[in-house]
Design a protein around this motif. Sequence first.
Motif, PDB file in Angstrom:
ATOM      1  N   ALA A   1     -17.898  -9.629  20.015  1.00 49.01           N
ATOM      2  CA  ALA A   1     -18.393  -8.831  18.891  1.00 49.01           C
ATOM      3  C   ALA A   1     -17.330  -8.706  17.816  1.00 49.01           C
ATOM      4  O   ALA A   1     -17.613  -8.827  16.618  1.00 49.01           O
ATOM      5  N   ALA A   2     -16.073  -8.484  18.255  1.00 46.44           N
ATOM      6  CA  ALA A   2     -14.987  -8.315  17.284  1.00 46.44           C
ATOM      7  C   ALA A   2     -14.833  -9.576  16.438  1.00 46.44           C
ATOM      8  O   ALA A   2     -14.768  -9.508  15.202  1.00 46.44           O
ATOM      9  N   PHE A   3     -14.807 -10.729  17.113  1.00 44.06           N
ATOM     10  CA  PHE A   3     -14.683 -11.978  16.350  1.00 44.06           C
ATOM     11  C   PHE A   3     -15.889 -12.201  15.453  1.00 44.06           C
ATOM     12  O   PHE A   3     -15.759 -12.672  14.325  1.00 44.06           O
ATOM     13  N   GLY A   4     -17.056 -11.854  15.975  1.00 42.71           N
ATOM     14  CA  GLY A   4     -18.272 -11.991  15.174  1.00 42.71           C
ATOM     15  C   GLY A   4     -18.174 -11.194  13.895  1.00 42.71           C
ATOM     16  O   GLY A   4     -18.470 -11.690  12.801  1.00 42.71           O
ATOM     17  N   ILE A   5     -17.729  -9.941  14.035  1.00 40.39           N
ATOM     18  CA  ILE A   5     -17.639  -9.061  12.858  1.00 40.39           C
ATOM     19  C   ILE A   5     -16.589  -9.595  11.888  1.00 40.39           C
ATOM     20  O   ILE A   5     -16.828  -9.690  10.676  1.00 40.39           O
ATOM     21  N   VAL A   6     -15.411  -9.975  12.470  1.00 35.35           N
ATOM     22  CA  VAL A   6     -14.349 -10.484  11.604  1.00 35.35           C
ATOM     23  C   VAL A   6     -14.834 -11.698  10.824  1.00 35.35           C
ATOM     24  O   VAL A   6     -14.649 -11.799   9.605  1.00 35.35           O
ATOM     25  N   LEU A   7     -15.506 -12.638  11.520  1.00 39.53           N
ATOM     26  CA  LEU A   7     -15.991 -13.833  10.842  1.00 39.53           C
ATOM     27  C   LEU A   7     -17.059 -13.490   9.816  1.00 39.53           C
ATOM     28  O   LEU A   7     -17.097 -14.062   8.739  1.00 39.53           O
ATOM     29  N   GLY A   8     -17.921 -12.543  10.184  1.00 40.90           N
ATOM     30  CA  GLY A   8     -18.973 -12.130   9.260  1.00 40.90           C
ATOM     31  C   GLY A   8     -18.399 -11.554   7.981  1.00 40.90           C
ATOM     32  O   GLY A   8     -18.814 -11.911   6.868  1.00 40.90           O
TER      33      GLY A   8
ATOM     34  N   VAL B   1      -2.588 -24.646  13.522  1.00 43.16           N
ATOM     35  CA  VAL B   1      -3.540 -23.943  14.380  1.00 43.16           C
ATOM     36  C   VAL B   1      -2.938 -23.632  15.744  1.00 43.16           C
ATOM     37  O   VAL B   1      -3.139 -22.553  16.301  1.00 43.16           O
ATOM     38  N   LEU B   2      -2.174 -24.592  16.271  1.00 43.33           N
ATOM     39  CA  LEU B   2      -1.589 -24.422  17.604  1.00 43.33           C
ATOM     40  C   LEU B   2      -0.683 -23.189  17.640  1.00 43.33           C
ATOM     41  O   LEU B   2      -0.782 -22.343  18.534  1.00 43.33           O
ATOM     42  N   THR B   3       0.193 -23.065  16.641  1.00 39.16           N
ATOM     43  CA  THR B   3       1.126 -21.942  16.609  1.00 39.16           C
ATOM     44  C   THR B   3       0.374 -20.625  16.493  1.00 39.16           C
ATOM     45  O   THR B   3       0.639 -19.661  17.221  1.00 39.16           O
ATOM     46  N   LEU B   4      -0.597 -20.610  15.588  1.00 44.32           N
ATOM     47  CA  LEU B   4      -1.327 -19.367  15.341  1.00 44.32           C
ATOM     48  C   LEU B   4      -2.174 -18.970  16.549  1.00 44.32           C
ATOM     49  O   LEU B   4      -2.174 -17.806  16.972  1.00 44.32           O
TER      50      LEU B   4
ATOM     51  N   ALA C   1     -13.025 -19.052  17.075  1.00 43.49           N
ATOM     52  CA  ALA C   1     -13.151 -18.067  16.000  1.00 43.49           C
ATOM     53  C   ALA C   1     -12.005 -18.193  15.016  1.00 43.49           C
ATOM     54  O   ALA C   1     -12.199 -18.131  13.798  1.00 43.49           O
ATOM     55  N   LEU C   2     -10.800 -18.407  15.557  1.00 38.92           N
ATOM     56  CA  LEU C   2      -9.623 -18.495  14.689  1.00 38.92           C
ATOM     57  C   LEU C   2      -9.725 -19.665  13.723  1.00 38.92           C
ATOM     58  O   LEU C   2      -9.441 -19.529  12.527  1.00 38.92           O
ATOM     59  N   VAL C   3     -10.138 -20.823  14.250  1.00 36.81           N
ATOM     60  CA  VAL C   3     -10.231 -22.000  13.394  1.00 36.81           C
ATOM     61  C   VAL C   3     -11.224 -21.755  12.264  1.00 36.81           C
ATOM     62  O   VAL C   3     -10.972 -22.075  11.101  1.00 36.81           O
TER      63      VAL C   3
ATOM     64  N   PRO D   1     -12.105 -28.348  11.703  1.00 41.57           N
ATOM     65  CA  PRO D   1     -13.148 -28.151  12.724  1.00 41.57           C
ATOM     66  C   PRO D   1     -12.928 -29.028  13.955  1.00 41.57           C
ATOM     67  O   PRO D   1     -13.283 -28.637  15.064  1.00 41.57           O
ATOM     68  N   LEU D   2     -12.298 -30.193  13.748  1.00 40.98           N
ATOM     69  CA  LEU D   2     -12.041 -31.084  14.877  1.00 40.98           C
ATOM     70  C   LEU D   2     -11.117 -30.433  15.896  1.00 40.98           C
ATOM     71  O   LEU D   2     -11.195 -30.694  17.086  1.00 40.98           O
TER      72      LEU D   2
END
Lengths: 295, 191
Positions: A13-20, B48-51, B83-85, B108-109
């Motif tokens: 949910a947290a990631f969802g909200i952050v991305l949203g 990305v790897l570091t983060l 999510a991070l990417v 995205p890859l």
Amino acid sequence: MIYAVISLAVLGAAFGIVLGVAQKKFAVEVDPRIEAILEVLPGANCGGCGYPGCNGYAEAIIAGTAPINMCAPGKEEIQKQIAAVMGVEAAETTVRKVAQLLCNGGRDRAAFNYEYEGIQDCHVAATMFKGPKACSFGCIGLGSCVKSCPFKAIVMGPAQLPVVDDDLCMGCSACVNDCPQHVLKLVEVSHLVHVRCSNKEKGKIAKDACTVACIKCKICEKNCPEGAISVVADAEGGSIAVIDYTKCTNCGICVEKCPTKAIEKSLPLATECAQNKDITTGQKPSSCQQCGLCH
Amino acid sequence: MREMIIIIISAVLINNIVLSQFLGICPFLGVSKKLSSAIGMGVAVIFVLTLSSLLTWLVQVFILDKLGIGYLQTIAFILIIAALVQFVEMVMKKNTPDLYKALGIYLPLITTNCAVLGVAIINIQKSYTVMQTLANSFGNGVGFTLALILFAGIRERLEEADIPESLDGLPIALITAALMSISFLGFTGLL
């Protein structure tokens, strides 16, 4: 167990909200017309328009730096659709161009200096005395243009010369730019008479190198009723017969008069059409009865 | 400081992520046809790897370990990386359009690059501190980039070479990768 479910749900949910939120906050306004134009374009990314792929061309149209009639493969149909997207009138119809080979010196006609057995690529062969043929201007015949064509419109003919299919050629100039010998040229599809030789050497030397070479005799120049063909000298002292396509009427007198048969009248779609007098557009006439003479 | 340098050198050369640990083989073979795209991919992976390693380390230490649910490591890490990417992509698109254009298609890859997940898990397995984690992930990113660039350079030359027809394309690339891997074994006694 319950921790696992809760913690994963919370993480999700947290990631969802952050991305949203990020989606809204970092939204970049992309002109929707770019997408619309991209959908219209053929998507072959041939580069014929001079921009990096269809995407680059679409962006250039939106930026106002490119006219909408640059897409050769798209022809008029796509130009109209782009015009609809951009809300402007389509420019005057683009003339379809196809690639013509300005060399007719196949294996049976050209003399060879040596037999090339290296990497089967014109660019590599061209580094060795401009190819194996005695004529240093002609087609090397290893088919680099075949590989470069994004539309598979070029095949190697029996005499190891590339043959361009007029119907498939989109005039993107990929082969023209790729050819190390510069023997391919884009010509409007309505023009049927071509000097199929690029040899700029003097007549004797050219003739020794190839039986269908232009020998600069100027017979074509003297016989042309329109003054459309002339032997033109270049800065380096060479010369070659060149057709001024703005004057040429496809009459074919030069083809008959040329002593070495270096000038050729190509027979594309509908040249021998019994039904239609106006064969210059390259399109099948509405009165086409499928007689098959044209092919 | 000395320890950090040892970790980085070890990650780049001795335990090279691609050539010694065999992680991230997919982009290694897929994005190595051209030097320019190899560099783009490499830089994006370092970033990305570091983060992602930093974030996964924090989640592992402060959430998973505290609650005693370490077995959720894999799925949680995948969630974080994906999510991070996405997040990084959005931020870059907005703030640094030039960088986005350079790395755009490679970002995205990376979501599916097992090297990223692998490094995150290795960091936890070796119970690194946060600084060690950063050093190790950065080193692994550099190692990946190094392998990718070297490989792309070789493949660009192979394009011109006269290769037996049955080996042309991917087979010769795999043989090349194997030879590179063997040569990287030579770094084993470095430290």
